[in-house]
Write a protein that holds these residues in place. Structure first.
Motif, mmCIF file in Angstrom:
data_model
loop_
_atom_site.group_PDB
_atom_site.id
_atom_site.type_symbol
_atom_site.label_atom_id
_atom_site.label_comp_id
_atom_site.label_asym_id
_atom_site.label_seq_id
_atom_site.Cartn_x
_atom_site.Cartn_y
_atom_site.Cartn_z
ATOM 1 N N LEU A 58 0.802 -1.225 0.000
ATOM 2 C CA LEU A 58 0.000 0.000 0.000
ATOM 3 C C LEU A 58 0.838 1.280 0.000
ATOM 4 O O LEU A 58 0.292 2.380 -0.179
ATOM 5 N N VAL A 59 2.162 1.160 0.220
ATOM 6 C CA VAL A 59 3.028 2.352 0.262
ATOM 7 C C VAL A 59 2.991 3.139 -1.052
ATOM 8 O O VAL A 59 2.841 4.369 -1.051
ATOM 9 N N PRO A 60 3.149 2.514 -2.218
ATOM 10 C CA PRO A 60 3.068 3.296 -3.466
ATOM 11 C C PRO A 60 1.741 4.032 -3.621
ATOM 12 O O PRO A 60 1.716 5.183 -4.069
ATOM 13 N N ARG A 61 0.656 3.355 -3.255
ATOM 14 C CA ARG A 61 -0.641 4.031 -3.358
ATOM 15 C C ARG A 61 -0.715 5.234 -2.429
ATOM 16 O O ARG A 61 -1.172 6.320 -2.810
ATOM 17 N N ASP A 62 -0.231 5.074 -1.158
ATOM 18 C CA ASP A 62 -0.252 6.185 -0.204
ATOM 19 C C ASP A 62 0.634 7.337 -0.673
ATOM 20 O O ASP A 62 0.274 8.510 -0.531
ATOM 21 N N LEU A 63 1.824 6.987 -1.229
ATOM 22 C CA LEU A 63 2.703 8.041 -1.735
ATOM 23 C C LEU A 63 2.069 8.791 -2.899
ATOM 24 O O LEU A 63 2.182 10.022 -3.013
ATOM 25 N N ALA A 64 1.402 8.067 -3.780
ATOM 26 C CA ALA A 64 0.735 8.721 -4.910
ATOM 27 C C ALA A 64 -0.385 9.631 -4.423
ATOM 28 O O ALA A 64 -0.532 10.775 -4.895
ATOM 29 N N ASP A 65 -1.169 9.149 -3.437
ATOM 30 C CA ASP A 65 -2.232 9.996 -2.897
ATOM 31 C C ASP A 65 -1.668 11.226 -2.197
ATOM 32 O O ASP A 65 -2.202 12.340 -2.330
ATOM 33 N N LEU A 66 -0.555 11.020 -1.450
ATOM 34 C CA LEU A 66 0.056 12.136 -0.745
ATOM 35 C C LEU A 66 0.599 13.172 -1.730
ATOM 36 O O LEU A 66 0.450 14.390 -1.537
ATOM 37 N N GLY A 67 1.267 12.695 -2.797
ATOM 38 C CA GLY A 67 1.786 13.626 -3.800
ATOM 39 C C GLY A 67 0.682 14.391 -4.499
ATOM 40 O O GLY A 67 0.773 15.604 -4.724
ATOM 41 N N THR A 68 -0.392 13.689 -4.831
ATOM 42 C CA THR A 68 -1.527 14.361 -5.480
ATOM 43 C C THR A 68 -2.154 15.407 -4.568
ATOM 44 O O THR A 68 -2.467 16.532 -4.988
ATOM 45 N N GLU A 69 -2.302 15.031 -3.289
ATOM 46 C CA GLU A 69 -2.874 15.982 -2.335
ATOM 47 C C GLU A 69 -1.953 17.178 -2.127
ATOM 48 O O GLU A 69 -2.410 18.321 -2.019
ATOM 49 N N TYR A 70 -0.632 16.926 -2.088
ATOM 50 C CA TYR A 70 0.332 18.021 -1.918
ATOM 51 C C TYR A 70 0.270 19.001 -3.089
ATOM 52 O O TYR A 70 0.236 20.227 -2.903
ATOM 53 N N ALA A 72 -2.212 19.461 -5.118
ATOM 54 C CA ALA A 72 -3.494 20.169 -5.075
ATOM 55 C C ALA A 72 -3.466 21.289 -4.039
ATOM 56 O O ALA A 72 -3.971 22.400 -4.283
ATOM 57 N N ASP A 73 -2.852 21.022 -2.853
ATOM 58 C CA ASP A 73 -2.754 22.055 -1.824
ATOM 59 C C ASP A 73 -1.880 23.213 -2.281
ATOM 60 O O ASP A 73 -2.180 24.383 -2.011
ATOM 61 N N VAL A 74 -0.764 22.877 -2.980
ATOM 62 C CA VAL A 74 0.117 23.943 -3.477
ATOM 63 C C VAL A 74 -0.622 24.832 -4.468
ATOM 64 O O VAL A 74 -0.555 26.065 -4.407
ATOM 65 N N ASN A 75 -1.331 24.240 -5.389
ATOM 66 C CA ASN A 75 -2.088 25.029 -6.366
ATOM 67 C C ASN A 75 -3.173 25.862 -5.693
ATOM 68 O O ASN A 75 -3.392 27.030 -6.050
ATOM 69 N N ARG A 76 -3.835 25.248 -4.701
ATOM 70 C CA ARG A 76 -4.869 25.989 -3.990
ATOM 71 C C ARG A 76 -4.275 27.169 -3.221
ATOM 72 O O ARG A 76 -4.827 28.280 -3.232
ATOM 73 N N ALA A 79 -3.334 29.925 -5.606
ATOM 74 C CA ALA A 79 -4.517 30.674 -6.043
ATOM 75 C C ALA A 79 -5.023 31.589 -4.929
ATOM 76 O O ALA A 79 -5.368 32.758 -5.176
ATOM 77 N N GLU A 80 -5.043 31.085 -3.692
ATOM 78 C CA GLU A 80 -5.483 31.916 -2.578
ATOM 79 C C GLU A 80 -4.525 33.069 -2.338
ATOM 80 O O GLU A 80 -4.957 34.196 -2.042
ATOM 81 N N ASN A 81 -3.215 32.816 -2.477
ATOM 82 C CA ASN A 81 -2.230 33.878 -2.301
ATOM 83 C C ASN A 81 -2.398 34.963 -3.357
ATOM 84 O O ASN A 81 -2.348 36.166 -3.060
ATOM 85 N N ALA A 82 -2.594 34.546 -4.600
ATOM 86 C CA ALA A 82 -2.811 35.517 -5.670
ATOM 87 C C ALA A 82 -4.083 36.324 -5.432
ATOM 88 O O ALA A 82 -4.107 37.551 -5.637
#
Length: 297
Positions: A58-70, A72-76, A79-82
């Motif tokens: 399950l580690v690869p799946r968790d890493l992929a989810d964590l990277g995707t969430e990261y 998404a948070d960076v983009n969000r 956008a909020e900073n702008a």
């Protein structure tokens, strides 16, 4: 004669027999487990042994989810900073405009109060820009001939005399400030009533009384007002306050005056629309004067 496969290719019981055997065995285990719960411990042991393997898988799946969430948070956050920066700039601009409007409103109120004190018809003018000449003190206003402005009319602000109109265009005009070196204005000392002429000072923001006799009654803090002897400036308008009295020679003293008008910090001025016949006639041009003399001779 029957043929049989060689010993090397013999595979034991047939596939159907093995399927039947394992099916019966599975059904038997299901019945025993459901009735006697005999395989519970075995399942627990197998689950315990396989748990690390499950977590590792399950580690690869968790890493992929964590990277995707990261991401998404960076983009969000970007956008909020702008958006926050845009709102901050808009709020800052609105705040500056509000402060500017408040300042202009206060200046307009002060100009209206000054207009009520003067009986001459007047108009409010906005300062467009300073002239480019570094050796003169002149401003360009947004009122011109179409607004009744003519050369020679006095200009004041809420605190006192600012200058005089020297050039007029259809939609704008140029005012020479009292601090310009070529500017002169008849004044009198309010405390004593003694009259003199104020000249543009050598220092920025000052005017001077140059030819007062040494025994003249003038001191620091005296207020200068217009005398009205020129027939242009109404009498009694504040001109400035004496800041220093210096002995220039044995016969005269030099008086330095801080102007009452705050032309360096205001954008609104009041032009006194004096009637043309009330203004002094401009001096004749040299060429025209010489032609007149020739005709007389």
């Amino acid at each position: 004669m029957e043929r049989s496969p060689p010993p090397f290719f013999k595979q034991g019981p047939s596939a159907n027999a093995r399927l039947l055997f394992f099916s019966l065995f599975a059904i038997t285990l299901l019945i025993v487990d459901s009735r006697l719960n005999a395989l519970g411990r075995l399942r627990e042991g197998i689950a315990t042994v396989l748990y690390p393997v499950q977590r590792a898988l399950l580690v690869p799946r968790d890493l992929a989810d964590l990277g995707t969430e990261y991401l998404a948070d960076v983009n969000r956050l970007r956008a909020e900073n702008a958006e926050l920066r845009r709102l901050e700039a808009a709020n800052a601009n609105a705040l500056l405009q509000t402060e500017q409007l408040a300042t202009e409103n206060q200046q307009l109120r002060q100009l209206l109060a000054m207009r009520e004190r003067t009986a001459i018809r007047s108009t409010v003018a906005e300062v467009l820009y300073d002239t480019r000449d570094a050796f003169s003190r002149k401003l360009v206003l947004d009122k011109g001939q179409q607004h009744g402005v003519i050369a020679g009319q006095p200009v004041i602000d809420a605190s006192g005399v600012a200058g005089q109109i020297t050039r007029v265009y259809p939609l704008s005009s140029e005012v020479t400030l009292v601090t310009d070196r070529g500017s002169t204005i008849p004044v009198e000392i309010r405390r004593t009533g003694e009259r003199s002429v104020a000249f543009g000072g050598s220092q920025t923001g000052t005017i001077e009384l140059r030819y007062l006799r040494t025994n003249a009654d003038v001191r620091e803090g005296d207020v200068l007002v217009t005398s009205g002897l020129d027939g242009l400036f109404p009498p009694g308008l504040p001109v400035g306050t004496v800041s220093a009295v210096e002995t220039a020679s044995s016969a005269f003293v030099q008086v330095r005056v801080e102007t009452a008008a705050r032309v360096e910090r205001t954008r609104l001025l009041l032009i006194l629309l004096a009637e043309p016949q009330a203004l002094p006639a401009p001096p004749p041009e040299p060429a025209a004067e010489s032609r007149r003399r020739r005709r007389r001779d």
